[in-house]
Write a protein that holds these residues in place. Sequence first.
Motif, PDB file in Angstrom:
ATOM      1  N   MET A   1      20.088 -24.412 -55.513  1.00  0.00           N
ATOM      2  CA  MET A   1      20.235 -25.552 -54.934  1.00  0.00           C
ATOM      3  C   MET A   1      20.827 -25.912 -56.763  1.00  0.00           C
ATOM      4  SD  MET A   1      18.899 -28.998 -53.047  1.00  0.00           S
ATOM      5  CE  MET A   1      18.175 -28.331 -51.146  1.00  0.00           C
ATOM      6  N   PRO A   2      21.955 -26.979 -56.666  1.00  0.00           N
ATOM      7  CA  PRO A   2      22.092 -27.170 -58.025  1.00  0.00           C
ATOM      8  C   PRO A   2      21.087 -28.294 -57.695  1.00  0.00           C
ATOM      9  CG  PRO A   2      23.358 -28.120 -55.895  1.00  0.00           C
ATOM     10  CD  PRO A   2      22.981 -26.898 -56.118  1.00  0.00           C
ATOM     11  N   ALA A   3      21.051 -28.437 -59.617  1.00  0.00           N
ATOM     12  CA  ALA A   3      20.194 -29.923 -60.358  1.00  0.00           C
ATOM     13  C   ALA A   3      21.046 -31.519 -59.818  1.00  0.00           C
ATOM     14  CB  ALA A   3      19.643 -29.648 -61.428  1.00  0.00           C
ATOM     15  N   PRO A   4      19.888 -32.292 -59.385  1.00  0.00           N
ATOM     16  CA  PRO A   4      20.287 -33.197 -59.380  1.00  0.00           C
ATOM     17  C   PRO A   4      21.145 -33.554 -60.668  1.00  0.00           C
ATOM     18  CG  PRO A   4      17.844 -33.586 -58.833  1.00  0.00           C
ATOM     19  CD  PRO A   4      18.124 -31.926 -59.586  1.00  0.00           C
ATOM     20  N   ARG A   5      22.370 -34.865 -60.448  1.00  0.00           N
ATOM     21  CA  ARG A   5      22.699 -35.451 -61.728  1.00  0.00           C
ATOM     22  C   ARG A   5      21.808 -36.077 -62.386  1.00  0.00           C
ATOM     23  NH1 ARG A   5      27.821 -37.512 -58.748  1.00  0.00           N
ATOM     24  NH2 ARG A   5      28.604 -38.383 -60.929  1.00  0.00           N
ATOM     25  N   PRO A   6      22.108 -36.876 -63.350  1.00  0.00           N
ATOM     26  CA  PRO A   6      21.592 -36.779 -65.184  1.00  0.00           C
ATOM     27  C   PRO A   6      20.644 -38.261 -63.985  1.00  0.00           C
ATOM     28  CG  PRO A   6      23.127 -36.794 -66.015  1.00  0.00           C
ATOM     29  CD  PRO A   6      23.672 -36.300 -64.929  1.00  0.00           C
ATOM     30  N   MET A   7      21.424 -39.326 -63.955  1.00  0.00           N
ATOM     31  CA  MET A   7      20.256 -40.596 -63.549  1.00  0.00           C
ATOM     32  C   MET A   7      19.081 -39.992 -61.871  1.00  0.00           C
ATOM     33  SD  MET A   7      23.486 -43.210 -63.842  1.00  0.00           S
ATOM     34  CE  MET A   7      22.204 -44.784 -63.054  1.00  0.00           C
ATOM     35  N   THR A   8      19.680 -39.508 -61.020  1.00  0.00           N
ATOM     36  CA  THR A   8      19.328 -38.773 -60.092  1.00  0.00           C
ATOM     37  C   THR A   8      17.639 -38.779 -60.383  1.00  0.00           C
ATOM     38  OG1 THR A   8      21.103 -39.073 -59.124  1.00  0.00           O
ATOM     39  CG2 THR A   8      18.986 -38.026 -57.831  1.00  0.00           C
ATOM     40  N   LEU A   9      18.025 -37.441 -61.693  1.00  0.00           N
ATOM     41  CA  LEU A   9      16.721 -36.436 -61.708  1.00  0.00           C
ATOM     42  C   LEU A   9      15.978 -37.524 -62.913  1.00  0.00           C
ATOM     43  CD1 LEU A   9      15.916 -33.584 -62.451  1.00  0.00           C
ATOM     44  CD2 LEU A   9      17.210 -33.799 -64.402  1.00  0.00           C
ATOM     45  N   ASP A  10      16.473 -38.677 -63.704  1.00  0.00           N
ATOM     46  CA  ASP A  10      15.464 -39.072 -64.214  1.00  0.00           C
ATOM     47  C   ASP A  10      14.429 -39.674 -63.303  1.00  0.00           C
ATOM     48  OD1 ASP A  10      16.814 -38.277 -66.681  1.00  0.00           O
ATOM     49  OD2 ASP A  10      17.902 -40.009 -66.862  1.00  0.00           O
ATOM     50  N   ALA A  11      15.697 -40.782 -62.109  1.00  0.00           N
ATOM     51  CA  ALA A  11      14.634 -41.336 -60.918  1.00  0.00           C
ATOM     52  C   ALA A  11      13.765 -40.434 -60.520  1.00  0.00           C
ATOM     53  CB  ALA A  11      15.513 -41.849 -59.929  1.00  0.00           C
ATOM     54  N   LEU A  12      14.539 -39.073 -59.739  1.00  0.00           N
ATOM     55  CA  LEU A  12      13.077 -37.789 -59.115  1.00  0.00           C
ATOM     56  C   LEU A  12      11.569 -38.106 -60.085  1.00  0.00           C
ATOM     57  CD1 LEU A  12      15.137 -35.440 -58.218  1.00  0.00           C
ATOM     58  CD2 LEU A  12      13.729 -37.237 -57.055  1.00  0.00           C
ATOM     59  N   VAL A  13      11.688 -37.882 -61.458  1.00  0.00           N
ATOM     60  CA  VAL A  13      11.241 -37.811 -62.413  1.00  0.00           C
ATOM     61  C   VAL A  13      10.073 -38.514 -62.554  1.00  0.00           C
ATOM     62  CG1 VAL A  13      10.569 -37.093 -64.347  1.00  0.00           C
ATOM     63  CG2 VAL A  13      11.757 -35.768 -64.009  1.00  0.00           C
ATOM     64  N   SER A  14      11.075 -40.080 -62.752  1.00  0.00           N
ATOM     65  CA  SER A  14       9.817 -41.148 -63.253  1.00  0.00           C
ATOM     66  C   SER A  14       9.358 -41.930 -61.607  1.00  0.00           C
ATOM     67  CB  SER A  14      11.363 -42.292 -62.958  1.00  0.00           C
ATOM     68  OG  SER A  14      10.050 -42.870 -63.033  1.00  0.00           O
ATOM     69  N   ALA A  15      10.323 -40.759 -60.441  1.00  0.00           N
ATOM     70  CA  ALA A  15       9.415 -41.624 -59.170  1.00  0.00           C
ATOM     71  C   ALA A  15       7.896 -40.295 -58.946  1.00  0.00           C
ATOM     72  CB  ALA A  15      10.078 -40.921 -58.251  1.00  0.00           C
ATOM     73  N   PHE A  16       8.170 -39.237 -59.353  1.00  0.00           N
ATOM     74  CA  PHE A  16       6.991 -38.001 -59.290  1.00  0.00           C
ATOM     75  C   PHE A  16       6.009 -38.784 -60.092  1.00  0.00           C
ATOM     76  CE2 PHE A  16       4.630 -34.562 -61.382  1.00  0.00           C
ATOM     77  CZ  PHE A  16       3.927 -34.084 -60.057  1.00  0.00           C
ATOM     78  N   GLY A  17       5.969 -38.787 -61.226  1.00  0.00           N
ATOM     79  CA  GLY A  17       4.844 -39.032 -62.605  1.00  0.00           C
ATOM     80  C   GLY A  17       4.633 -41.297 -62.332  1.00  0.00           C
ATOM     81  N   GLY A  18       4.982 -41.470 -60.635  1.00  0.00           N
ATOM     82  CA  GLY A  18       4.452 -42.591 -60.679  1.00  0.00           C
ATOM     83  C   GLY A  18       3.286 -42.434 -59.443  1.00  0.00           C
ATOM     84  N   GLU A  19       4.028 -41.776 -58.957  1.00  0.00           N
ATOM     85  CA  GLU A  19       3.540 -41.587 -57.492  1.00  0.00           C
ATOM     86  C   GLU A  19       2.507 -40.292 -57.855  1.00  0.00           C
ATOM     87  OE1 GLU A  19       4.017 -43.390 -54.557  1.00  0.00           O
ATOM     88  OE2 GLU A  19       5.965 -43.268 -54.530  1.00  0.00           O
ATOM     89  N   SER A  20       2.219 -39.535 -59.053  1.00  0.00           N
ATOM     90  CA  SER A  20       1.289 -39.067 -59.287  1.00  0.00           C
ATOM     91  C   SER A  20       0.123 -40.076 -59.841  1.00  0.00           C
ATOM     92  CB  SER A  20       1.371 -37.960 -60.703  1.00  0.00           C
ATOM     93  OG  SER A  20       2.033 -36.889 -59.777  1.00  0.00           O
ATOM     94  N   MET A  21       0.018 -40.652 -60.609  1.00  0.00           N
ATOM     95  CA  MET A  21      -0.345 -41.449 -61.248  1.00  0.00           C
ATOM     96  C   MET A  21      -1.081 -42.530 -60.055  1.00  0.00           C
ATOM     97  SD  MET A  21       1.278 -42.616 -65.323  1.00  0.00           S
ATOM     98  CE  MET A  21       3.011 -42.516 -64.923  1.00  0.00           C
TER      99      MET A  21
END
Length: 186
Positions: A1-21
């Motif tokens: 599966m291809p990597a998400p586009r940059p803005m979606t990738l940033d949102a996924l990373v941010s959401a992952f961090g926020g949910e983990s915390m």
Amino acid sequence: MPAPRPMTLDALVSAFGGESMAHMRYLVFAEIAEREGFPNVARLFRAVAFAEQVHARNHFERLRGLDIEAKVVAGAPFGPGSTSENLEKAIRGEEFEVEEMYPAYIAVAEQQGEQQAALSFRWALEAEKTHAQLFRRAKEAVDRGEDLAVDGYVWVCPVCGHTHVGPEPPGRCPICGAPGDRYARF
């Protein structure tokens, strides 16, 4: 599966961090509630911590195998206080996710055609609405000097993080449709 586009990738990373915390913050808050004599509030914090873990896992699955740089998301204040103060922080954190974070992330993912990311964000958004309501109920009880009234258990869908309080889980998850017998019991 291809990597998400940059803005979606940033949102996924941010959401992952926020949910983990949020997951870890709620486990700490559960310990404080337990020490202050609110065992049902502690159960609620532990159950919602599990739901936040589900959200983080869903976001992580979309990020798996991608070469990304870790990021930290800003959100609710972190320092623990009393159970009432912790519930207020939890409410503010959930409201931030419902009102600002997830609507923006959904819009970005949809604009970029990233349907899997958008679905993960939508599931989390809907579950966070319930979390905020449950935390409000818990805060009202704690502010009266009472524990949260729990008729049965706190149930969490392991697919989307939907959280339900009652003697039995729902027959099907109202968010993702998972069978009720898959819910985790707290």
